[in-house]
Every structure is written in C-alpha cells, then in structure tokens.
Design a protein around this motif. Sequence first.
Motif, short mmCIF file in Angstrom:
data_model
loop_
_atom_site.label_atom_id
_atom_site.label_comp_id
_atom_site.label_asym_id
_atom_site.label_seq_id
_atom_site.Cartn_x
_atom_site.Cartn_y
_atom_site.Cartn_z
N GLY A 14 -79.74 42.46 59.54
CA GLY A 14 -78.68 42.07 60.46
C GLY A 14 -78.15 40.68 60.19
N LEU A 15 -79.05 39.73 59.93
CA LEU A 15 -78.61 38.38 59.60
C LEU A 15 -77.80 38.35 58.30
N VAL A 42 -89.41 45.63 62.32
CA VAL A 42 -88.51 44.76 63.09
C VAL A 42 -88.03 43.60 62.23
N ALA A 43 -88.92 43.03 61.42
CA ALA A 43 -88.53 41.93 60.54
C ALA A 43 -87.48 42.38 59.53
N PHE A 102 -78.09 29.64 66.32
CA PHE A 102 -79.53 29.48 66.11
C PHE A 102 -79.94 28.02 66.26
N VAL A 123 -85.28 44.88 59.85
CA VAL A 123 -84.02 45.13 60.55
C VAL A 123 -83.34 43.81 60.91
N THR A 124 -84.11 42.84 61.37
CA THR A 124 -83.55 41.53 61.72
C THR A 124 -82.97 40.84 60.49
N LEU A 125 -83.70 40.89 59.38
CA LEU A 125 -83.22 40.27 58.15
C LEU A 125 -81.92 40.92 57.67
N TYR A 149 -94.12 45.37 63.54
CA TYR A 149 -93.60 44.03 63.19
C TYR A 149 -92.85 44.01 61.85
#
Length: 592
Positions: A98-99, A91-92, A115, A94-96, A88
């Motif tokens: 990307g945003l 993943v958090a 969103f 990588v997502t951050l 987790y």
Amino acid sequence: MDVSKLLDLVAQHFNDERHLIPMYLHLIASALFPIYTGAYASLSRPSSAAKPVKKKRRASEAADEIDDEDEEVLQKLEGMSPRDAVIYPVVAAVTLAGLYYLITKYGARAINLIFGWYFAVAGVFSVAKLVSDAAVVGISFVFPTYLGWSGKLYRVDGLKRKAVLVQGAVGESATGSSAAVTSVWLKPVYNTIWDVRAAIKQRYTVALRIGNTPDEKTNFTVIHVLATLVGIASSAYANLVAKPWYLTNLQGFAVCYTAFQMLSPTTFTTGSLLLSGLFCYDIWAVFFTPLMVTVAKNLDQPIKLVFPRPEEAVQIPFAPPKRQYSMLGLGDIVLPGIMMALALRFDLYLFYLAKQREKIVQQSDDVSGKESKGTKVENIEKAPYVPVTGYLGDRFWTARLPASARPTKLNASFPKPYFYASMVGYTIGMLTTLVVMSVYQHAQPALLYLVPGVLVSLWGTALARGEVKQMWEFSEAVDSEQVEEGGDTRKEEAGWSLDSAQTWLDMWDGLLKLTGFREGSTEATTRNGDTASEAKPDADGNAGKLEPGKKHIDSKRDDVLFRFTISRYKAEQEGDLSGASDAAKDMAGKRE
C-alpha cells in the motif's frame, strides 16, 4: 578457480572497501546498542522468583530518600500468540504494498507529512523514555547512594547531608565530608550540591480525577520533565526544521529501546514462528519486488537508522563531494531483538528456577478431618527476587570493596548463556549481510541472515545444554502468582476486568456531567459501586464507614467534576507495607 586467484580477489576487494570499515563498525554497534540496553531494561521479577522482601519505613524518611530497591517494577509486555505470528508477515506485506502504491501514484511528500506527525507523537514518548533512563544512569555516577572508601561501605544520607558508615565503626562519617563542612569558603558550594541532589531525587505525584472516577495517579521527577522537553524539541525540530542523520538515529534508537519494553513473543516457539514468516517476507520484498527499496528510500521517517558513508568525488569541476548514506531498517533490530530480549529474561528465569527448593510440610489432618500421621506435603519455596538492573553508579563507587561488604543488590548478577549466544548469532548475521552487500553491490534483506543467526544460536545453545524442553515450555503469559491477590487471572491476562470497565464508564459519566449533558447524582457511590446506604455506621452513629473489604466513600465526590493536583510523593511509613491499604501499596511499592 585457483585458490591463489581467489585469495587475490579477496585481498583486492578488501583493499577497495577498506575505507567503509568504520561505517560498518558504526552500523553494527548502532544495531547492538538498543538491543543490549532495551533487553536489560525489560527485566523484572520472573515467575520463578518470589516477591522481594519489603522493608519498614521510618517516619523521618523523606520521599527523596526512599530506596529504589523497595520498588518492584513489573514490566507489562504486550504478548503475541501463534495466530499473531502468522498474521503479522501478511499484514506487513499488505502495508508495504500500500505504501509503495501511494508513493508511486501521489509522491512521497504527502505520505511523509502524514507519517511525520504520527511518528512525532511516538517520538516524544520514546525519546523521553530513552533520555530519562540514560540521565538516571548518569546521575547515579554523580550522586551515588553507596560509596566505598578505605575499605568501608558508606551510605549517602540526604537528610543528614553526609555519608554514614554502614559497615565498620557506627556513626563514623566518610573521609572528607566533615572537612568540607568546616571550610567556610566551601560551605556554599557544599550546600548547593546537596540542594541539587535533593531536587533531582525528589519525586512528585500527579493525580487526575474526572467525575466519579477514582484518582488516576502517576509519579515523576524533574528528570522526567526535562526528558519530555527533549523529546518534544527533537520531534519539533525534525518535523519543522531539518532531519539530520544523527537526530533520525536518536529517534530510531528510542523507538527500538521502548519496543523491547513493550513487546514480547511470549514463547520461543511463537517467536521462532514469527521470525520464520518474516524471513520469507523480507526475501520476497527485497529480491522479487521493488517495494522495500522504494519505500525505504522515499520515507524520510524514524523507521530506519542512517549511516553516512565516506564522501565521494564527483566528475563536475568545483562541485562539492557527494555524500551517500547506508540504511538499516528498525525492523531488522526490533524483530530479532525481541527474541534476544526474551532470551535474557529466560536466563533470569532459569537462574531463579535453579534456586528453588522443595519445602517439606508435616500434615496432621486429612481432608476428612481424621489424623494421618506421617503424611507430608511438598511445596516449592522460591528465592526472593533481587533487582539485577540499575545501581551502576553505586557498583562503580563500591567496586573495590569485597562482595561480602556490599549490599545484596550491588552483587546481583546471573549467567546469560542464551543472551550472549543470541548476540553472537546476531553479530555473525549482520557481518554476513554487510559482506554480501559489499560483494554484490545490491541491497540485501538483512533478516535473510539475521534470523538463522539468532534462531540457530538460541536453539543450538538449548540443545547443547540439554534444556530444549524447558525452552519449549517457557512462557511469559501472566499467571495467578503474578496477578495482584484477589484478582481474576483470566481477566488480567486479557487486559480487561470489571473494575477497569467500571472505571471507564465512570470517566464517561464524568465527561457527560462536565459538558452538561447529564446532571450529577445526589447519591454518593464507592469505586466498586456500593452506595452510601450500604455503609454501616460507626460507633458514634456516623455514616460513611463500609464493611471490611469495601472502600471508603466521599460524600462530596459528585461535587467535583474535574480535579488535577501535583503533590510531593508520599509513601507508607511506620510499619510493614504488607498491612497497608491497596492505594498505599501502589504508591510505595510500585513506580507508576
């Protein structure tokens, strides 16, 4: 540095920041509110308690008069594994990242648009859940089921439209009820109140069938419909008109409240591993990169709570005061909060574990069939579960009665040392975050202070109480006692079974028939796949009855491609529900 000079600096800083104290209190209360309410809403029967005793129903009992105490609500939480806890934070991150890349390259407008509609769907469900639960609590104060009057207990009977004495002179009505009836000019108002109460408590059942699938049913009330409309209105206004801070906070509260009833770390070790990973992630994202601050400031979505700061004067003449806002990410509430909700459920588990008793059973025969006198078997006898949530209105209106005069469900309570300890630890962590942020005037990773506060308080409490082993071994993984009798435990834990697979295949088959891609079969089938030819004829020679254990078939089932019905809620009547059919048990014993 001299101590007196240090105290002078602290006093000076406190004086400069004193105007922010109301905002800080608002922030802390807003963080604790969804945690407290969501944790209590996640409570259900623990594995250490037995199923509640079912009560017999009368044929004259209306659907709106069925007690909620007869409805056992088992929360179905999405559990985490240690592997999930490790993955987790990655993943958090990588997502951050990307945003952050998309915002810096393409701007925040397109991201907010995408969103916005995504969170609109989640917002409708979450706000509807929060509003409906809050409305049920409020209505319980206006239309309670139990009343305490002159030292006696009364139960409100919607069929008779009066409060009937429960403890005391049998048949006696509550003081004031008969007077209201005899007053002619008050009778219309009196009847209207009872009509409103009946309309609010009346439940309905929605049944949906596509093709050969079994009827998918769910129950609802008028409150659920109105709450859904509020959820739709709030999401539509936020996405089409404006996003005031209080509407953003409402959606944020709702998301947190719902998350606590859907997520669980399963064990304290998995939760501790998850929070430790996020502890490192939050420090990296705030102190070593601009990712967190940039994304939080540019994403105008219900992923944070917003708190207005006091207005500040600007240097430009005649310009209006400048309004600024402080933010708190929902992750700083949900992630420590699911651990705190687990602590509350652990408190309930320990409470019923302490009430378990060993039951000695005399065994007359051994495995070989020979008598073995004096052999004893020890079984664990669990105490029946009594719901500990709800009934706030009834508790209020019967508060002056002695505990012996009230129903058991109105006296249900349990000690909460772990939950209260985690609340104290979370509050200390939040205060530390605000103080450090105020001193250094820089955004702070809240989990840097919240994670130690929660974990130290929980494991420290277990160490002080000598319950570290019990806390380490506690798990919310579904066991065989919590799965419906006759089910496959392994398949239930995985969230999949042959029955559910067959259901989805039947739905797909029905959709193909509905669209004309597949012709309907002339052979009637049951839910478990038995054909009509397998059904044994009855005494009169009529086909259609199956062997014991097999479900009845409908010879016209293939003639219906799509059916949607709304009907009044019906429960099993005249008899103990333990002998009812599976469908009747689902309808009468569970809130779908």
